[in-house]
Design a protein around this motif. Structure first.
Motif, PDB file in Angstrom:
ATOM      1  N   ILE A   7       6.254   2.230   8.189  1.00  0.00           N
ATOM      2  CA  ILE A   7       6.276   3.431   9.046  1.00  0.00           C
ATOM      3  C   ILE A   7       5.988   4.677   8.207  1.00  0.00           C
ATOM      4  O   ILE A   7       5.247   5.566   8.640  1.00  0.00           O
ATOM      5  N   ASP A   8       6.525   4.743   7.007  1.00  0.00           N
ATOM      6  CA  ASP A   8       6.263   5.899   6.146  1.00  0.00           C
ATOM      7  C   ASP A   8       4.774   5.992   5.784  1.00  0.00           C
ATOM      8  O   ASP A   8       4.211   7.091   5.719  1.00  0.00           O
ATOM      9  N   MET A   9       4.139   4.852   5.537  1.00  0.00           N
ATOM     10  CA  MET A   9       2.709   4.864   5.200  1.00  0.00           C
ATOM     11  C   MET A   9       1.872   5.319   6.394  1.00  0.00           C
ATOM     12  O   MET A   9       0.935   6.113   6.249  1.00  0.00           O
ATOM     13  N   VAL A  10       2.223   4.836   7.584  1.00  0.00           N
ATOM     14  CA  VAL A  10       1.476   5.254   8.780  1.00  0.00           C
ATOM     15  C   VAL A  10       1.693   6.749   9.023  1.00  0.00           C
ATOM     16  O   VAL A  10       0.749   7.485   9.351  1.00  0.00           O
ATOM     17  N   ALA A  11       2.929   7.207   8.827  1.00  0.00           N
ATOM     18  CA  ALA A  11       3.204   8.637   9.022  1.00  0.00           C
ATOM     19  C   ALA A  11       2.432   9.483   8.006  1.00  0.00           C
ATOM     20  O   ALA A  11       1.856  10.518   8.351  1.00  0.00           O
ATOM     21  N   ALA A  12       2.414   9.032   6.739  1.00  0.00           N
ATOM     22  CA  ALA A  12       1.730   9.799   5.694  1.00  0.00           C
ATOM     23  C   ALA A  12       0.223   9.843   5.906  1.00  0.00           C
ATOM     24  O   ALA A  12      -0.457  10.764   5.442  1.00  0.00           O
ATOM     25  N   SER A  13      -0.314   8.847   6.611  1.00  0.00           N
ATOM     26  CA  SER A  13      -1.765   8.814   6.858  1.00  0.00           C
ATOM     27  C   SER A  13      -2.195   9.888   7.844  1.00  0.00           C
ATOM     28  O   SER A  13      -3.373  10.247   7.921  1.00  0.00           O
ATOM     29  N   GLY A  14      -1.242  10.360   8.670  1.00  0.00           N
ATOM     30  CA  GLY A  14      -1.593  11.336   9.704  1.00  0.00           C
ATOM     31  C   GLY A  14      -2.216  10.713  10.929  1.00  0.00           C
ATOM     32  O   GLY A  14      -2.762  11.427  11.777  1.00  0.00           O
ATOM     33  N   LEU A  15      -2.129   9.388  11.053  1.00  0.00           N
ATOM     34  CA  LEU A  15      -2.753   8.712  12.199  1.00  0.00           C
ATOM     35  C   LEU A  15      -2.161   9.222  13.505  1.00  0.00           C
ATOM     36  O   LEU A  15      -0.947   9.287  13.662  1.00  0.00           O
ATOM     37  N   ARG A  16      -3.057   9.560  14.434  1.00  0.00           N
ATOM     38  CA  ARG A  16      -2.647   9.992  15.768  1.00  0.00           C
ATOM     39  C   ARG A  16      -3.257   9.056  16.795  1.00  0.00           C
ATOM     40  O   ARG A  16      -4.315   8.464  16.578  1.00  0.00           O
ATOM     41  N   GLY A  17      -2.571   8.917  17.922  1.00  0.00           N
ATOM     42  CA  GLY A  17      -3.028   8.003  18.963  1.00  0.00           C
ATOM     43  C   GLY A  17      -4.456   8.297  19.392  1.00  0.00           C
ATOM     44  O   GLY A  17      -4.841   9.452  19.560  1.00  0.00           O
ATOM     45  N   LYS A  18      -5.219   7.235  19.591  1.00  0.00           N
ATOM     46  CA  LYS A  18      -6.642   7.371  19.930  1.00  0.00           C
ATOM     47  C   LYS A  18      -6.925   7.167  21.410  1.00  0.00           C
ATOM     48  O   LYS A  18      -8.075   7.094  21.819  1.00  0.00           O
ATOM     49  N   GLY A  19      -5.859   7.062  22.215  1.00  0.00           N
ATOM     50  CA  GLY A  19      -6.074   6.813  23.637  1.00  0.00           C
ATOM     51  C   GLY A  19      -6.302   8.063  24.462  1.00  0.00           C
ATOM     52  O   GLY A  19      -6.758   7.980  25.596  1.00  0.00           O
ATOM     53  N   GLY A  20      -5.974   9.232  23.917  1.00  0.00           N
ATOM     54  CA  GLY A  20      -6.214  10.466  24.654  1.00  0.00           C
ATOM     55  C   GLY A  20      -5.179  11.533  24.385  1.00  0.00           C
ATOM     56  O   GLY A  20      -5.515  12.699  24.211  1.00  0.00           O
ATOM     57  N   ALA A  21      -3.894  11.154  24.336  1.00  0.00           N
ATOM     58  CA  ALA A  21      -2.854  12.166  24.156  1.00  0.00           C
ATOM     59  C   ALA A  21      -2.801  12.680  22.724  1.00  0.00           C
ATOM     60  O   ALA A  21      -2.456  13.835  22.490  1.00  0.00           O
ATOM     61  N   GLY A  22      -3.127  11.817  21.749  1.00  0.00           N
ATOM     62  CA  GLY A  22      -3.195  12.264  20.358  1.00  0.00           C
ATOM     63  C   GLY A  22      -1.850  12.471  19.698  1.00  0.00           C
ATOM     64  O   GLY A  22      -1.744  13.234  18.732  1.00  0.00           O
ATOM     65  N   PHE A  23      -0.796  11.777  20.174  1.00  0.00           N
ATOM     66  CA  PHE A  23       0.509  11.896  19.530  1.00  0.00           C
ATOM     67  C   PHE A  23       0.479  11.257  18.146  1.00  0.00           C
ATOM     68  O   PHE A  23      -0.181  10.230  17.953  1.00  0.00           O
ATOM     69  N   PRO A  24       1.224  11.826  17.170  1.00  0.00           N
ATOM     70  CA  PRO A  24       1.339  11.161  15.867  1.00  0.00           C
ATOM     71  C   PRO A  24       1.904   9.752  16.049  1.00  0.00           C
ATOM     72  O   PRO A  24       2.957   9.582  16.674  1.00  0.00           O
ATOM     73  N   THR A  25       1.200   8.751  15.518  1.00  0.00           N
ATOM     74  CA  THR A  25       1.542   7.359  15.818  1.00  0.00           C
ATOM     75  C   THR A  25       2.941   6.973  15.346  1.00  0.00           C
ATOM     76  O   THR A  25       3.655   6.249  16.035  1.00  0.00           O
ATOM     77  N   ALA A  26       3.332   7.436  14.168  1.00  0.00           N
ATOM     78  CA  ALA A  26       4.623   7.022  13.638  1.00  0.00           C
ATOM     79  C   ALA A  26       5.756   7.877  14.162  1.00  0.00           C
ATOM     80  O   ALA A  26       6.916   7.575  13.926  1.00  0.00           O
ATOM     81  N   GLN A  27       5.431   8.961  14.871  1.00  0.00           N
ATOM     82  CA  GLN A  27       6.473   9.902  15.243  1.00  0.00           C
ATOM     83  C   GLN A  27       6.746   9.897  16.739  1.00  0.00           C
ATOM     84  O   GLN A  27       7.504   9.094  17.243  1.00  0.00           O
ATOM     85  N   MET A  28       6.111  10.805  17.454  1.00  0.00           N
ATOM     86  CA  MET A  28       6.423  11.124  18.839  1.00  0.00           C
ATOM     87  C   MET A  28       6.522   9.899  19.743  1.00  0.00           C
ATOM     88  O   MET A  28       5.520   9.299  20.125  1.00  0.00           O
ATOM     89  N   GLN A  29       7.709   9.538  20.128  1.00  0.00           N
ATOM     90  CA  GLN A  29       7.945   8.510  21.138  1.00  0.00           C
ATOM     91  C   GLN A  29       7.265   7.200  20.801  1.00  0.00           C
ATOM     92  O   GLN A  29       6.971   6.390  21.671  1.00  0.00           O
TER      93      GLN A  29
END
Length: 403
Positions: free
Chosen positions: A29-51
């Protein structure tokens, strides 16, 4: 790359093996958070964070992952391309997510029309199972993961994550009231990670390269470019590439003799960008400052041969036909707007119809139950502001073809 031998020869499944046998959930989870990955479906939430990943209660005895492969946003076709081009990448991303949050069952909710994608995915899952990567004690670890491919019925609303869960449970695809969010009460009332196809496909790359190197590459993103360009297709480019580069370098530019008029940068629910905005960077923050959004990164290009009244009328028809009817603003608003457009397009428009369109769009804004109804007003209002002369000419001429 549909065969597991090819995928493994390129380093495939190494990241999933590390996640299952070496790394702790917190490290992944820390690696995914550090990557800055955001959801690609439309809303763009940070993948490791928001909900999402960090919200899943790891101590819960039963958790699910649901992969949203119901790619229905007009102009979006990157998920289908990934599934058909490299199904093992999605399977590996699923495995990493599953061992990280402790989910033993994963459902891939696939758009009904993706027949080829379903065959390729089921074949990839079978190959991974034979290799010991899916099923009981994957990679010789204590983790067990089962993956089920489920086809939807082709309804646009099923792309909304809670409507998708309703459909998966066998009911009509109506969006649910939130909270509670799926991370706490999702499929069958259990904690559920709902994640888009492309988002999960980035995860093995992040673990393989490391989050720092991944960020140095842009981070990379897939853009679906369609409409009036020479080479429509899916293009990988750094997040932040300019709209001009996507259209004129990657997609080969406009058709001969045509001039750029406008583009939806994030599917038909986003606000147009015009010629003066061709150098806007295609990332979440830059597009937000420009008054629009990245959405699913579906770039629909419109040249000067198009009539913007007809473009908007077609978009509104789509949302009218796909409205689930649960809430009044969306159910009635899309029908009313479509009726006004029909009047204008058939030579019976009135100048006061423009104010009426704005009024109905205002009434829908912020009042719809889910994002589908909210998708209509931004583009409509922008078209009335940016291309009002085309509406007025259509109404003044009073003929069906506007001439």
């Amino acid at each position: 790359m549909a065969q597991i031998e090819q995928y493994r020869a390129a380093g495939g499944y190494n990241a999933a093996r590390r996640a299952a046998t070496e790394l702790t959930p917190e490290q992944v989870i820390d690696m995914v958070a550090a990557s800055g990955l955001r959801g690609k479906g439309g809303a763009g939430f940070p993948t490791a964070q928001m909900q999402k990943w960090k919200f899943i209660p790891l101590e819960a005895p039963l958790k699910y992952i649901v992969v949203n492969g119901d790619e229905g946003e007009p102009g979006t076709f990157k998920d289908r391309t990934l599934i058909e081009g490299c199904p093992h990448l999605l399977v590996e991303g699923i495995l990493i997510a599953a061992v990280t949050i402790g989910a033993r069952k994963v459902y891939i909710y696939l758009r009904r029309e993706f027949y080829r994608g379903r065959r390729l995915l089921e074949s990839a899952i079978a190959q991974a199972r034979e290799a010991g990567f899916v099923g009981e004690r994957i990679f010789g670890s204590d983790h067990s993961v089962e993956i089920v491919v489920h086809s939807g019925a082709g309804a646009y609303i099923a792309g909304e994550e809670t409507a998708l869960l309703e459909s998966l449970e066998g009911r009509r695809a109506f969006p649910r009231q939130r909270p509670p969010f799926p991370a706490l009460a999702g499929l069958y009332g259990k904690p559920t990670l709902v994640q888009n196809v492309e988002t999960l496909c980035h995860v093995p790359v992040i673990l393989g390269l490391g989050p720092e190197r991944y960020r140095e590459l842009g981070p990379p993103a897939l853009f679906s470019v369609s409409g009036m360009v020479v080479r429509p297709g899916v293009y990988e480019a750094p997040l932040g590439v300019t709209l001009r580069s996507l259209i004129f370098e990657h997609a080969g530019g406009l058709r001969p003799g045509r001039r750029f008029k406008a583009a939806f940068p994030g599917g038909s629910s986003s606000v147009f960008l015009t010629e003066t905005e061709l150098d806007v960077r295609m990332d979440h923050e830059s597009l937000r400052q420009a008054g629009t959004m990245l959405g699913s990164a579906a770039v629909i290009v419109i040249d000067d041969s198009a009539d913007m009244v007809e473009v908007m009328a077609r978009a509104v028809e789509f949302y009218r036909d796909e409205s689930c009817g649960k809430c009044t603003p969306c159910r009635e608003g899309t029908v009313w707007i479509a009726q006004i457009f029909e009047r204008i397009l058939h030579g019976r428009g009135r100048i006061e119809d423009l104010a009426l369109l704005e009024s109905v769009a205002k009434g829908m804004t912020g009042t719809c139950f889910c994002p589908l109804g909210e998708s209509v007003p931004p583009g409509l209002v922008a078209s009335l502001r940016l291309f009002r002369d085309e509406y007025e000419r259509r109404i003044a001429v009073g003929t069906p073809d506007g001439r």
